[in-house]
Design a protein around this motif. Structure first.
Motif, PDB file in Angstrom:
ATOM      1  N   VAL A 271       1.068  -1.071  -0.026  1.00  0.00           N
ATOM      2  CA  VAL A 271       0.231  -0.249  -0.027  1.00  0.00           C
ATOM      3  C   VAL A 271       0.988   1.225   0.082  1.00  0.00           C
ATOM      4  CG1 VAL A 271      -1.962   1.298   1.301  1.00  0.00           C
ATOM      5  CG2 VAL A 271      -1.506  -0.962   1.324  1.00  0.00           C
ATOM      6  N   ALA A 272       1.124   1.771  -1.107  1.00  0.00           N
ATOM      7  CA  ALA A 272       2.267   2.931  -1.306  1.00  0.00           C
ATOM      8  C   ALA A 272       1.885   4.542  -1.148  1.00  0.00           C
ATOM      9  CB  ALA A 272       2.644   3.441  -2.577  1.00  0.00           C
ATOM     10  N   ASP A 273       0.752   4.624  -0.963  1.00  0.00           N
ATOM     11  CA  ASP A 273       0.300   5.818  -0.157  1.00  0.00           C
ATOM     12  C   ASP A 273      -0.358   5.610   1.608  1.00  0.00           C
ATOM     13  OD1 ASP A 273      -1.133   7.891   0.488  1.00  0.00           O
ATOM     14  OD2 ASP A 273      -2.733   8.000  -0.913  1.00  0.00           O
ATOM     15  N   PRO A 274       0.161   6.621   2.620  1.00  0.00           N
ATOM     16  CA  PRO A 274       0.207   6.184   3.724  1.00  0.00           C
ATOM     17  C   PRO A 274      -1.616   6.671   4.355  1.00  0.00           C
ATOM     18  CG  PRO A 274       1.826   6.817   3.361  1.00  0.00           C
ATOM     19  CD  PRO A 274       1.262   7.270   2.037  1.00  0.00           C
ATOM     20  N   ARG A 275      -1.954   7.618   3.670  1.00  0.00           N
ATOM     21  CA  ARG A 275      -2.929   7.820   3.926  1.00  0.00           C
ATOM     22  C   ARG A 275      -4.405   6.637   3.541  1.00  0.00           C
ATOM     23  NH1 ARG A 275      -3.577  13.436   1.295  1.00  0.00           N
ATOM     24  NH2 ARG A 275      -2.820  11.773  -0.589  1.00  0.00           N
ATOM     25  N   LEU A 276      -3.660   6.202   1.864  1.00  0.00           N
ATOM     26  CA  LEU A 276      -4.467   5.296   2.552  1.00  0.00           C
ATOM     27  C   LEU A 276      -4.452   3.488   2.450  1.00  0.00           C
ATOM     28  CD1 LEU A 276      -7.081   3.393  -0.746  1.00  0.00           C
ATOM     29  CD2 LEU A 276      -4.609   3.380  -1.306  1.00  0.00           C
ATOM     30  N   ALA A 277      -3.716   3.453   3.233  1.00  0.00           N
ATOM     31  CA  ALA A 277      -3.662   2.382   4.550  1.00  0.00           C
ATOM     32  C   ALA A 277      -3.857   2.511   5.551  1.00  0.00           C
ATOM     33  CB  ALA A 277      -1.605   2.266   4.536  1.00  0.00           C
ATOM     34  N   ASN A 278      -4.566   3.799   6.253  1.00  0.00           N
ATOM     35  CA  ASN A 278      -5.503   3.439   6.778  1.00  0.00           C
ATOM     36  C   ASN A 278      -6.650   3.938   6.549  1.00  0.00           C
ATOM     37  OD1 ASN A 278      -3.116   3.878   9.132  1.00  0.00           O
ATOM     38  ND2 ASN A 278      -3.160   6.041   8.402  1.00  0.00           N
ATOM     39  N   GLU A 279      -7.168   3.029   5.879  1.00  0.00           N
ATOM     40  CA  GLU A 279      -8.397   3.195   5.202  1.00  0.00           C
ATOM     41  C   GLU A 279      -8.530   2.113   5.833  1.00  0.00           C
ATOM     42  OE1 GLU A 279     -10.859   5.750   4.024  1.00  0.00           O
ATOM     43  OE2 GLU A 279      -9.254   6.621   3.230  1.00  0.00           O
ATOM     44  N   ALA A 294      -6.698  -6.057  -3.900  1.00  0.00           N
ATOM     45  CA  ALA A 294      -6.338  -4.637  -4.077  1.00  0.00           C
ATOM     46  C   ALA A 294      -7.298  -4.544  -5.438  1.00  0.00           C
ATOM     47  CB  ALA A 294      -4.667  -5.305  -5.186  1.00  0.00           C
ATOM     48  N   GLU A 295      -7.771  -5.277  -7.104  1.00  0.00           N
ATOM     49  CA  GLU A 295      -8.666  -4.157  -7.362  1.00  0.00           C
ATOM     50  C   GLU A 295      -9.741  -3.469  -6.552  1.00  0.00           C
ATOM     51  OE1 GLU A 295      -8.467  -3.845 -10.364  1.00  0.00           O
ATOM     52  OE2 GLU A 295      -6.521  -4.302 -11.155  1.00  0.00           O
ATOM     53  N   ALA A 296     -10.552  -3.911  -5.569  1.00  0.00           N
ATOM     54  CA  ALA A 296     -11.700  -4.038  -5.273  1.00  0.00           C
ATOM     55  C   ALA A 296     -11.966  -2.624  -3.985  1.00  0.00           C
ATOM     56  CB  ALA A 296     -12.525  -5.021  -4.361  1.00  0.00           C
ATOM     57  N   ALA A 297      -9.994  -2.346  -3.535  1.00  0.00           N
ATOM     58  CA  ALA A 297     -10.164  -1.650  -3.018  1.00  0.00           C
ATOM     59  C   ALA A 297     -10.085  -0.554  -3.510  1.00  0.00           C
ATOM     60  CB  ALA A 297      -8.552  -2.281  -2.279  1.00  0.00           C
ATOM     61  N   ALA A 298      -9.027  -0.238  -4.387  1.00  0.00           N
ATOM     62  CA  ALA A 298      -8.942   0.816  -5.892  1.00  0.00           C
ATOM     63  C   ALA A 298     -10.244   0.805  -6.405  1.00  0.00           C
ATOM     64  CB  ALA A 298      -7.626   0.019  -6.583  1.00  0.00           C
ATOM     65  N   THR A 299     -10.824   0.432  -6.592  1.00  0.00           N
ATOM     66  CA  THR A 299     -12.301   0.712  -6.954  1.00  0.00           C
ATOM     67  C   THR A 299     -12.869   1.164  -5.720  1.00  0.00           C
ATOM     68  OG1 THR A 299     -12.439  -1.203  -8.676  1.00  0.00           O
ATOM     69  CG2 THR A 299     -14.545   0.027  -7.783  1.00  0.00           C
ATOM     70  N   THR A 300     -12.968   0.794  -4.838  1.00  0.00           N
ATOM     71  CA  THR A 300     -13.762   1.642  -3.264  1.00  0.00           C
ATOM     72  C   THR A 300     -13.509   3.356  -3.351  1.00  0.00           C
ATOM     73  OG1 THR A 300     -13.854  -0.497  -2.601  1.00  0.00           O
ATOM     74  CG2 THR A 300     -14.105   1.693  -0.908  1.00  0.00           C
ATOM     75  N   PHE A 301     -11.803   3.383  -2.634  1.00  0.00           N
ATOM     76  CA  PHE A 301     -11.320   4.674  -3.081  1.00  0.00           C
ATOM     77  C   PHE A 301     -10.731   5.088  -4.119  1.00  0.00           C
ATOM     78  CE2 PHE A 301     -10.681   0.978   0.812  1.00  0.00           C
ATOM     79  CZ  PHE A 301     -11.811   2.240   2.237  1.00  0.00           C
ATOM     80  N   LYS A 302     -10.696   5.111  -5.380  1.00  0.00           N
ATOM     81  CA  LYS A 302     -10.650   5.679  -6.147  1.00  0.00           C
ATOM     82  C   LYS A 302      -9.043   5.595  -6.470  1.00  0.00           C
ATOM     83  CE  LYS A 302     -14.893   8.603  -6.079  1.00  0.00           C
ATOM     84  NZ  LYS A 302     -15.554   7.511  -5.594  1.00  0.00           N
ATOM     85  N   GLY A 303      -8.678   4.578  -5.856  1.00  0.00           N
ATOM     86  CA  GLY A 303      -7.659   4.417  -6.684  1.00  0.00           C
ATOM     87  C   GLY A 303      -6.483   3.934  -7.618  1.00  0.00           C
ATOM     88  N   GLY A 304      -5.712   2.760  -7.977  1.00  0.00           N
ATOM     89  CA  GLY A 304      -5.207   2.276  -8.977  1.00  0.00           C
ATOM     90  C   GLY A 304      -3.682   1.428  -8.280  1.00  0.00           C
ATOM     91  N   ILE A 312       2.098  -6.418  -5.950  1.00  0.00           N
ATOM     92  CA  ILE A 312       1.152  -5.697  -6.691  1.00  0.00           C
ATOM     93  C   ILE A 312       0.747  -4.372  -5.650  1.00  0.00           C
ATOM     94  CG2 ILE A 312      -1.671  -6.013  -6.213  1.00  0.00           C
ATOM     95  CD1 ILE A 312      -1.049  -9.430  -6.272  1.00  0.00           C
ATOM     96  N   VAL A 313       1.251  -3.366  -6.499  1.00  0.00           N
ATOM     97  CA  VAL A 313       0.365  -1.985  -5.424  1.00  0.00           C
ATOM     98  C   VAL A 313      -0.658  -1.361  -6.019  1.00  0.00           C
ATOM     99  CG1 VAL A 313       2.250   0.316  -5.376  1.00  0.00           C
ATOM    100  CG2 VAL A 313       4.011  -2.031  -6.277  1.00  0.00           C
ATOM    101  N   LEU A 314      -0.636  -1.076  -4.420  1.00  0.00           N
ATOM    102  CA  LEU A 314      -1.787  -0.041  -4.786  1.00  0.00           C
ATOM    103  C   LEU A 314      -1.652   1.320  -4.075  1.00  0.00           C
ATOM    104  CD1 LEU A 314      -5.355  -0.713  -4.771  1.00  0.00           C
ATOM    105  CD2 LEU A 314      -4.748  -1.194  -1.745  1.00  0.00           C
ATOM    106  N   ARG A 315      -2.244   1.875  -4.988  1.00  0.00           N
ATOM    107  CA  ARG A 315      -2.163   3.563  -5.162  1.00  0.00           C
ATOM    108  C   ARG A 315      -2.929   4.034  -5.122  1.00  0.00           C
ATOM    109  NH1 ARG A 315      -1.669   4.670  -9.896  1.00  0.00           N
ATOM    110  NH2 ARG A 315      -1.523   2.965 -10.798  1.00  0.00           N
ATOM    111  N   GLY A 316      -3.460   5.328  -4.090  1.00  0.00           N
ATOM    112  CA  GLY A 316      -4.228   6.375  -4.056  1.00  0.00           C
ATOM    113  C   GLY A 316      -4.921   6.875  -5.346  1.00  0.00           C
ATOM    114  N   GLY A 317      -5.597   7.543  -5.189  1.00  0.00           N
ATOM    115  CA  GLY A 317      -6.155   8.260  -6.598  1.00  0.00           C
ATOM    116  C   GLY A 317      -6.238   9.632  -6.618  1.00  0.00           C
TER     117      GLY A 317
END
Length: 317
Positions: A271-279, A294-304, A312-317
């Protein structure tokens, strides 16, 4: 030239070992000594099997006849040979059903992502989680389990004469007929009870064991001082969903969820974004589907999501 050990001396030593194991119980030091003795001569394995079979089937007088005998042959040699023949014949008739499964401990290793169910000879069942090592030894008066690494859940068959004891570092969990899990962590062990009651303690602690009932959990530290007070936990079903190959999220942070998926998979979620990590997130996934999470989390929080060979890197929007 070293004198070869006689068959009579081996049988006598085997009898002493069986009595010692029964009287002193199961502990790592004793187990290591026994394994070393058995490895010293292939004849010792059969001798120990015969002595254990006789002891288990209550022909204990024959076994005890060896315990105080001197190793050197003397006037009692004829009597000793008679006793050897006596319990040897008894054991031979029982060997196929008794000896083979009970000679030594059995070790079970699970690979990363593997979840394994192991039936035991007493009717108990173990579910062993990913990347775990468990050793199981069935003894006449003790069912001993050593959790060397990882996590396992046990459904224990009732047998008041043979307590079921799990060793996780210095932490011990004792049950007779119940169901519970033990997870070995840095600094201690988590114990979750789904049925019945268990007792939990740490070796070297002078206090009484903690009784932990169904629906409760406790963390037992490796250092003496006793486990924490048991607490009710309505979330046990979610935490034990791994038994069915599932990860159930109910408000965990994405960082916590990623760490859980990483227990089961070679490709690690980052989880590359610290703010996203706390969601916080809610969802149901298979343990082997980190991409789906990762896909479901990215869709929910408008990330990538960025996919690499090992990550598998989860990024914030």
């Amino acid at each position: 030239m070293v004198e070869r050990e006689s068959a009579a001396d081996i049988e006598a030593d085997a009898a002493r070992w069986v009595v010692r194991v029964d009287r002193e119980g199961e502990n790592p030091g004793l187990r290591a000594e026994l394994q070393a003795w058995l490895a010293g001569d292939r004849r010792r394995v059969g001798a120990y099997a015969r002595a254990e079979a006789a002891w288990t089937h209550m022909d204990r007088a024959s076994v005890l006849a060896f315990v105080d005998m001197p190793r050197k042959a003397g006037p009692s040699l004829v009597r000793r040979r008679g006793v050897i023949a006596g319990f040897g014949a008894l054991a031979a008739s029982l060997a196929a059903a008794v000896v083979a499964p009970r000679l030594l401990s059995r070790r079970y290793d699970t690979a990363l992502g593997e979840i394994r169910r192991v039936p035991m000879s007493d009717g108990s069942v173990a579910a062993i989680n990913t990347d775990s090592v468990v050793e199981i030894a069935m003894r006449p008066r003790l069912r001993a389990v050593k959790l060397e690494r990882g996590e396992a859940w046990f459904a224990v068959a009732k047998d008041p004469e043979r307590p079921f004891v799990v060793e996780s570092g210095p932490v011990r969990v004792r049950a007779v007929g119940t169901a519970f899990s033990v997870r070995k962590r840095d600094g201690g062990s988590d114990v979750l009870v789904t049925e019945g009651v268990v007792e939990v303690w740490t070796q070297g602690d002078a206090g009484p064991p903690r009784r932990v009932a169904a629906g409760q959990r406790v963390f037992a530290e490796n250092e003496a001082g006793g486990p924490t007070a048991p607490s009710a936990d309505a979330d046990l079903g979610r935490q034990l969903a791994w038994r069915d190959g599932q990860i159930v999220l109910d408000g965990q942070t994405l960082a916590e969820a990623a760490a859980e998926f990483n227990r089961y998979n070679d490709r690690k979620i980052v989880v590359a974004d610290p703010r996203l990590a706390n969601e916080r997130f809610v969802g149901w996934f298979r343990t082997n589907d980190p991409e789906g999470f990762a896909e479901a989390a990215a869709t929910t929080f408008k990330g990538g999501v960025t996919r690499g060979r090992d990550t598998i890197v989860l990024r914030g929007g």
